[in-house]
Design an enzyme around this catalytic site. Structure first.
Site, short mmCIF file in Angstrom:
data_model
loop_
_atom_site.label_atom_id
_atom_site.label_comp_id
_atom_site.label_asym_id
_atom_site.label_seq_id
_atom_site.Cartn_x
_atom_site.Cartn_y
_atom_site.Cartn_z
CG ASP A 83 46.10 38.44 34.26
OD1 ASP A 83 45.14 39.23 34.23
OD2 ASP A 83 46.77 37.63 34.94
CG ASP A 268 49.38 32.46 38.40
OD1 ASP A 268 49.68 31.46 37.99
OD2 ASP A 268 49.81 33.45 38.01
CB THR A 269 48.12 31.89 43.84
OG1 THR A 269 48.55 33.16 43.65
CG2 THR A 269 48.97 31.28 45.07
P1 13P Z 1 45.74 34.42 42.34
O1 13P Z 1 46.86 35.00 42.76
O2 13P Z 1 44.66 34.29 43.24
O3 13P Z 1 45.63 33.09 41.70
O4 13P Z 1 45.19 35.32 41.22
C1 13P Z 1 45.46 35.40 39.96
C2 13P Z 1 44.85 36.75 39.08
O5 13P Z 1 44.12 37.26 39.50
C3 13P Z 1 45.68 36.86 37.78
O6 13P Z 1 45.21 38.09 37.20
O1 G3H Z 2 48.16 38.89 37.89
C1 G3H Z 2 48.50 37.91 38.40
C2 G3H Z 2 48.93 36.72 37.85
O2 G3H Z 2 49.20 35.69 38.96
C3 G3H Z 2 50.31 36.70 37.06
O3 G3H Z 2 51.29 36.89 37.87
O4 G3H Z 2 52.45 38.75 36.98
O5 G3H Z 2 53.88 37.20 38.44
O6 G3H Z 2 52.87 36.55 35.88
P1 G3H Z 2 52.85 37.45 37.20
ZN ZN Z 3 44.57 39.57 38.47
#
Ligand code: 13P
Ligand code: G3H
Ligand code: ZN
Length: 349
Positions: A83, A268-269
């Protein structure tokens, strides 16, 4: 089942008209939660690790855990994705480790903060595509810039600062050959996306639809797609948390996106909130407990519930057994002989 190419997952999702959730992981419990949800709902799935996650888990731990997930769940197609890769080197290291997909986020410079120029973005993304495709690995690129900052990554500001220009999206897809295209339509990372329930004037779904019209076969990606549900916020706050009032991306908007070419949805959130709420609850209600399993088990269960719900809402549920995995070597051959196209279909305005 070995880890599969994200391109295969997304091509299949396009055929089936559904979206695939891409869930971030940092540790074993999060991977287990995703696999429990995928198994229960019979879903193909994308598991993704940010640079911060790879650092936190020391890379090899995380990758071996994903391999264990694949081995333990042979009926589930799993793509392992980097990611927000910030540079060619980050993507290269993920590919060399065995990731089957990478995101080259060239919308920002390699500091992960400063917006880059269009030409810089094309150049670094193209370089990653050449390296990745030769090895059968999928590439996601990003055009436009998301708002918010996660773990030091992100341009900050509101999601509305750098909305994707549809003409640039077309040129970017043509010049880079990416398999999937992340676009900026007003979302941002993290819990604080919107200060009121977003309506059509906040999320630029019209921009998404315009891009899909011009690039009807391109797999679009929505980042910052947590819905930040009130019930998850409430659990955190009920047990001593201090979250401020906030709104995320409504699931119906994501579903509208899926009807208009969105195939990968990053979440993720919501999982972070579910985990934190569950842990807070146990520690608040039973402060005498100190065995980590007493709170990690409910935390894992809470995340599983969120992931399973998203899998149903995005439409990937029930599709795990639709297709046999194509080996990464075969995928590499497909890119080479042109049977896996990297030229987007472009419709006129
Ligand atoms: P959120 O913070 O909305 O979960 O987005 C996650 C995301 O885009 C990770 O790349
Ligand atoms: O890019 C966003 C994802 O929520 C990952 O977050 O970089 O804190 O692991 P992080
Ligand atoms: Zn993202």
């Amino acid at each position: 089942m070995p880890l599969v190419s994200m391109r295969q997952l997304l091509d299949e999702a396009a055929k089936g008209g559904y979206g695939v959730g891409a869930f971030n992981v940092n540790d074993m419990e999060q991977i287990q939660a995703i696999m429990m949800a995928a198994k229960e709902t019979k879903s193909p799935v994308i598991v993704q690790a940010s640079r911060g996650a790879r650092q936190f888990a020391e890379d090899l731990y995380l990758f071996k855990l994903i391999q264990a997930a694949a081995e333990l769940n042979p009926e589930i197609p799993i793509a392992m994705h980097q990611d927000h890769g910030n540079s060619f080197e980050t993507c290269k290291s993920a590919i060399e480790l065995g990731y089957t997909s990478v995101m080259m986020d060239g919308s920002l410079k390699s500091d992960g903060k400063t917006p880059s120029t269009f030409e810089e973005n094309v150049e670094v993304t193209r370089k990653v595509v050449d390296f990745a495709h030769e090895r059968g690995v999928t590439v996601e690129g990003e055009i436009g810039v998301l708002g918010g900052v996660e773990d030091g990554h992100g341009a900050g500001g509101s999601g509305l600062d750098h909305i994707t220009d549809p003409d640039q999206a077309v040129e970017f897809a043509e010049r880079t050959g990416v398999d999937a295209l992340a676009i900026a339509i007003g979302t941002s990372h993290g819990a604080y996306k919107f200060t009121k329930k977003p309506d059509g004037s906040v999320l630029k779904m019209d921009v998404l639809i315009a891009i899909h019209k011009r690039l009807p076969k391109t797999h679009l990606v929505m980042h910052g797609s947590s819905s930040v549900p009130k019930d998850l916020q409430d659990v955190v706050n009920q047990y001593g948390g201090k979250l401020k009032e906030t709104w995320g991306v409504p699931v119906e908007e994501i579903q509208l996106g899926i009807r208009n070419g969105v195939r990968k949805i990053n979440v993720d959130t919501d999982n972070r909130l579910a985990i934190t709420g569950a842990i807070r609850k146990v520690l608040w209600e039973t402060p005498e407990k100190f065995d980590p399993r007493d709170y990690l088990k409910p935390a894992r269960e809470a995340m599983k519930k969120v992931v399973a719900a998203r899998m149903v809402e995005f439409g990937q549920a029930g599709h795990a057994g639709d297709y046999a995995p194509i080996s990464i070597e075969q995928i590499a051959k497909g890119y080479k002989d042109g049977s896996l196209s990297t030229r987007p279909l472009v419709a006129s305005k």
